[in-house]
Design an enzyme around this catalytic site. Structure first.
Site, mmCIF file in Angstrom:
data_model
loop_
_atom_site.group_PDB
_atom_site.id
_atom_site.type_symbol
_atom_site.label_atom_id
_atom_site.label_comp_id
_atom_site.label_asym_id
_atom_site.label_seq_id
_atom_site.Cartn_x
_atom_site.Cartn_y
_atom_site.Cartn_z
ATOM 1 N N GLY A 24 -16.334 39.936 -26.507
ATOM 2 C CA GLY A 24 -16.202 40.683 -27.759
ATOM 3 C C GLY A 24 -17.430 41.392 -28.265
ATOM 4 O O GLY A 24 -17.351 42.134 -29.258
ATOM 5 N N GLU A 63 -17.074 35.396 -22.034
ATOM 6 C CA GLU A 63 -16.132 36.276 -21.335
ATOM 7 C C GLU A 63 -16.405 37.745 -21.643
ATOM 8 O O GLU A 63 -15.537 38.448 -22.153
ATOM 9 C CB GLU A 63 -14.702 35.923 -21.758
ATOM 10 C CG GLU A 63 -14.313 34.475 -21.533
ATOM 11 C CD GLU A 63 -12.868 34.182 -21.909
ATOM 12 O OE1 GLU A 63 -12.281 34.921 -22.731
ATOM 13 O OE2 GLU A 63 -12.325 33.214 -21.369
ATOM 14 N N ARG A 105 -16.728 44.564 -22.232
ATOM 15 C CA ARG A 105 -17.351 45.813 -22.686
ATOM 16 C C ARG A 105 -18.880 45.802 -22.554
ATOM 17 O O ARG A 105 -19.479 46.743 -22.046
ATOM 18 C CB ARG A 105 -16.985 46.023 -24.161
ATOM 19 C CG ARG A 105 -17.374 47.363 -24.737
ATOM 20 C CD ARG A 105 -17.054 47.405 -26.238
ATOM 21 N NE ARG A 105 -15.751 46.894 -26.562
ATOM 22 C CZ ARG A 105 -14.622 47.602 -26.526
ATOM 23 N NH1 ARG A 105 -14.666 48.869 -26.218
ATOM 24 N NH2 ARG A 105 -13.459 47.039 -26.824
ATOM 25 N N ARG A 131 -9.081 55.790 -25.365
ATOM 26 C CA ARG A 131 -9.609 55.060 -26.523
ATOM 27 C C ARG A 131 -9.672 55.899 -27.815
ATOM 28 O O ARG A 131 -9.288 55.407 -28.880
ATOM 29 C CB ARG A 131 -10.981 54.456 -26.207
ATOM 30 C CG ARG A 131 -10.958 53.443 -25.076
ATOM 31 C CD ARG A 131 -12.257 52.661 -24.921
ATOM 32 N NE ARG A 131 -12.481 51.789 -26.054
ATOM 33 C CZ ARG A 131 -13.313 52.056 -27.032
ATOM 34 N NH1 ARG A 131 -14.035 53.159 -27.030
ATOM 35 N NH2 ARG A 131 -13.439 51.230 -28.034
ATOM 36 N N CYS A 181 0.115 67.437 -23.635
ATOM 37 C CA CYS A 181 0.957 67.978 -24.705
ATOM 38 C C CYS A 181 1.152 66.961 -25.835
ATOM 39 O O CYS A 181 2.264 66.526 -26.124
ATOM 40 C CB CYS A 181 2.296 68.403 -24.148
ATOM 41 S SG CYS A 181 3.154 67.057 -23.343
ATOM 42 N N GLU A 182 0.064 66.575 -26.454
ATOM 43 C CA GLU A 182 0.090 65.646 -27.601
ATOM 44 C C GLU A 182 -1.046 66.063 -28.516
ATOM 45 O O GLU A 182 -2.159 66.302 -28.028
ATOM 46 C CB GLU A 182 -0.243 64.210 -27.168
ATOM 47 C CG GLU A 182 0.673 63.566 -26.220
ATOM 48 C CD GLU A 182 1.711 62.689 -26.889
ATOM 49 O OE1 GLU A 182 1.632 62.459 -28.117
ATOM 50 O OE2 GLU A 182 2.597 62.246 -26.164
ATOM 51 N N TYR A 193 -12.493 49.757 -20.472
ATOM 52 C CA TYR A 193 -11.221 50.112 -21.098
ATOM 53 C C TYR A 193 -10.971 51.616 -21.063
ATOM 54 O O TYR A 193 -10.337 52.163 -21.973
ATOM 55 C CB TYR A 193 -11.150 49.587 -22.541
ATOM 56 C CG TYR A 193 -11.434 48.109 -22.630
ATOM 57 C CD1 TYR A 193 -10.538 47.179 -22.101
ATOM 58 C CD2 TYR A 193 -12.606 47.618 -23.190
ATOM 59 C CE1 TYR A 193 -10.804 45.821 -22.145
ATOM 60 C CE2 TYR A 193 -12.882 46.273 -23.242
ATOM 61 C CZ TYR A 193 -11.980 45.370 -22.711
ATOM 62 O OH TYR A 193 -12.252 44.028 -22.765
HETATM 63 C C1 LIG Z 1 -9.463 36.540 -23.930
HETATM 64 C C2 LIG Z 1 -10.401 37.676 -23.777
HETATM 65 N N1 LIG Z 1 -11.613 37.428 -23.270
HETATM 66 C C3 LIG Z 1 -12.513 38.414 -23.104
HETATM 67 C C4 LIG Z 1 -12.238 39.703 -23.488
HETATM 68 C C5 LIG Z 1 -13.305 40.730 -23.294
HETATM 69 O O1 LIG Z 1 -13.699 41.272 -24.495
HETATM 70 P P1 LIG Z 1 -14.876 42.338 -24.552
HETATM 71 O O2 LIG Z 1 -14.570 43.395 -23.567
HETATM 72 O O3 LIG Z 1 -14.812 42.846 -25.940
HETATM 73 O O4 LIG Z 1 -16.134 41.615 -24.262
HETATM 74 C C6 LIG Z 1 -10.999 40.001 -24.050
HETATM 75 C C7 LIG Z 1 -10.704 41.342 -24.584
HETATM 76 O O5 LIG Z 1 -10.885 41.549 -25.770
HETATM 77 C C8 LIG Z 1 -10.052 38.967 -24.198
HETATM 78 O O6 LIG Z 1 -8.850 39.214 -24.701
HETATM 79 N N1 LIG Z 2 -8.714 48.158 -25.068
HETATM 80 C C1 LIG Z 2 -9.643 47.885 -26.138
HETATM 81 C C2 LIG Z 2 -10.223 46.528 -26.034
HETATM 82 C C3 LIG Z 2 -9.190 45.474 -25.899
HETATM 83 C C4 LIG Z 2 -9.785 44.199 -25.570
HETATM 84 C C5 LIG Z 2 -8.813 43.312 -24.854
HETATM 85 N N2 LIG Z 2 -8.544 42.081 -25.540
HETATM 86 C C6 LIG Z 2 -10.684 48.979 -26.195
HETATM 87 O O1 LIG Z 2 -10.552 49.943 -25.516
HETATM 88 O O2 LIG Z 2 -11.612 48.938 -26.947
#
Ligand SMILES: Cc1ncc(COP(=O)(O)O)c(C=O)c1O
Ligand SMILES: N[C@@H](CCCC[NH3+])C(=O)O
Length: 485
Positions: A305, A341, A344, A380, A412-413, A441
């Protein structure tokens, strides 16, 4: 493989019921109710116990320096390669360009931050599932976080050690859980039916599964609602009211389950480490309560996160070290292994989507730069109104007028935009234009909408050369899906 219902369903309000369902028993939370429990700790209380940590930019901030840099004469470089030169060598279509050394630097920043702790860095494969990138991260010592059977299969193909992999998700399928059980992957429990399937999977595989309870701590991550996952309206995880039911259920299945830890994941793009700290305090309180019932809990998984600097406007954002330092003492004080985990923060800033300008137009009120990339390659901005920095790869003609543009694709959006109200020199047709921080992502969420086929990917190697790391999807690939029907 049909799953049998092995467990009674936990009631929505489990206060008056116990596992197995027994109408005579009254308090399923003897420990939680008698002592100051996680439930009684409101977020405010937690905050006052743990005064906000001042964020200190550390040496690691240097490591997060961007691999994409503009030279003084206005050319964009990826490590030592001019992006314009790369464009001139590859197929004329949008493509993703990565820096392999930046991936290494990002991983090393986490590894160094975790020194002195027993830990697993589980890379969230959903952020970017390029097999070459996965193999590279695995070689560096990374584990993997998976949310589908195919992500699990890909992680195994990339050679990840299954005992450093974590299978997450609120809708895991039985057949995928069987594979996870066979391979010895950690599994996070999300619901009653999920636990039921995990028990079935353990029996089918003939293996005991190491499980963590995914607890929803109800902490507001202060992010876009679509990427918030650990607050009380979320579809993910187990709320406090049901926790005892799960503990009893695990206890009732000693041949199938070993409860080894607790997990939470608050959401994504989080830019304040105190939010992680608040959640970690709640989580170790839960772990104390669970241990008090005789469980040998050895893992705290605080999820992913951590956000990144999408704006490139000089903000100082928390680094991996800031994140780990904020939970370090809590982890050490309970003699826990820490699982993180990240998705990003490991991969986003290692990549750009490289596009070509098709033309410039105005509708009288707005100016548009139309490029060949679109919401199909990078969704995104359309999906979350997310900001990603945009710039030209080469200096514009000296007489180019600077104006405010929406940067849009050909789809086309009206939602098909990569950036809104961006001040840019009016680019000539064919000019290169990049969308930054496209490593997470973006490709993994790309689609073939309007039959815009998924783009190829390249990276700059450690020796400065360039390699293709994924073929672009073609029209022929699409047609092949219908062969023989
Ligand atoms: C359970 C879980 N772990 C890890 C992540 C990776 O999150 P981030 O890419 O924000 O580090 C996500 C996506 O939000 C997730 O759903
Ligand atoms: N897809 C999202 C993040 C989702 C994370 C998955 N739990 C993004 O582009 O920022």
């Amino acid at each position: 493989m049909a799953a049998t219902n092995l467990l009674p369903q936990a009631p929505t309000f489990s206060k008056s019921l116990k596992y197995p369902l027994n109408p005579k028993s009254f308090s399923p939370f003897p420990n939680l109710l008698l002592r100051p429990s996680p439930k009684t700790l409101t977020l405010k209380a937690v905050l006052s116990q743990n005064p906000a940590k001042t964020l200190t930019p550390d040496a690691q901030a240097q490591k997060f320096q961007h691999c994409f840099r503009k030279s003084e004469d206005g050319f964009l470089y990826c490590e030592g390669l001019r992006v314009q030169d790369v464009m001139d060598q590859v197929e004329k279509r949008p493509f993703y360009l990565y820096s392999k050394p930046q991936i290494t630097r990002n991983f090393e920043a986490y590894k160094e931050a975790l020194e002195g702790l027993r830990s697993i860095i589980g890379y969230a494969i959903k952020a970017n599932n390029n097999l070459k990138i996965l193999e590279h991260l695995r070689e560096l010592g990374c584990g993997a976080v998976l949310v589908s059977g195919n992500e699990l299969r890909l992680a195994l193909r990339a050679g990840f050690d299954p005992t450093r992999c974590i299978f997450n998700g609120n809708g895991k399928l039985l057949e995928d859980l069987v594979l996870a059980a066979q391979e010895g992957v950690f599994v996070n429990v999300d619901s009653e039916f999920d636990l039921d399937n995990i028990i079935s999977a353990a029996r089918i595989a003939g293996k005991k599964v190491n499980v963590l309870l995914r607890i929803n701590p109800d902490v507001d991550p202060q992010v876009h609602p679509y990427v918030a996952t650990g607050n009380k309206n979320s579809k993910f995880g187990i709320r406090n009211e049901k926790l005892q039911w799960f503990l009893d259920a695990v206890k009732a299945h000693p041949n199938e389950l070993k409860l080894v830890g607790a997990h939470c994941h608050l959401g994504s793009t989080i830019t304040k480490v105190d939010i992680f700290r608040d959640a970690a305090v709640l989580m170790v309180n839960y772990i104390d309560e669970i241990r008090a019932q005789g469980f040998e809990i050895s893992y705290l998984n605080i999820g992913g996160g951590l956000g990144i600097d999408y704006y490139h406007a000089g903000a100082v954002l928390p680094t991996p070290r800031d994140l780990i330092d904020t939970v370090r003492e809590l982890v050490l004080s309970r003699d826990l292994n820490l699982i993180i985990e990240p998705g990003r923060s490991l991969i986003a800033n290692t990549c750009c989507l490289v596009n070509r300008v098709t033309g410039v137009k105005t509708n009288g009120t707005k100016n548009f730069v139309v490029i060949d990339g679109s919401m199909a390659e990078l969704i995104r901005p359309s999906l979350y109104d997310a900001y990603q920095h945009i710039e030209l790869v080469s200096p514009p003609p000296s007489d180019a007028q600077i104006s405010t543009f929406d940067v849009v694709g050909p789809v086309c959006e009206s939602a098909d935009f990569l950036g809104k109200d961006r001040e840019l020199p009016t680019p000539p047709r064919g000019a290169g234009l990049v969308v930054h921080d496209a490593g997470a992502y973006c490709m993994s969420m790309a689609s073939t909408y309007n039959l815009k086929m998924r783009p190829p990917e390249y990276w700059v190697e450690d020796d400065g050369s360039m390699s293709k790391i994924r073929h672009g999807e073609t029209f022929e690939d699409h047609v092949r899906y219908f062969e023989g029907l």
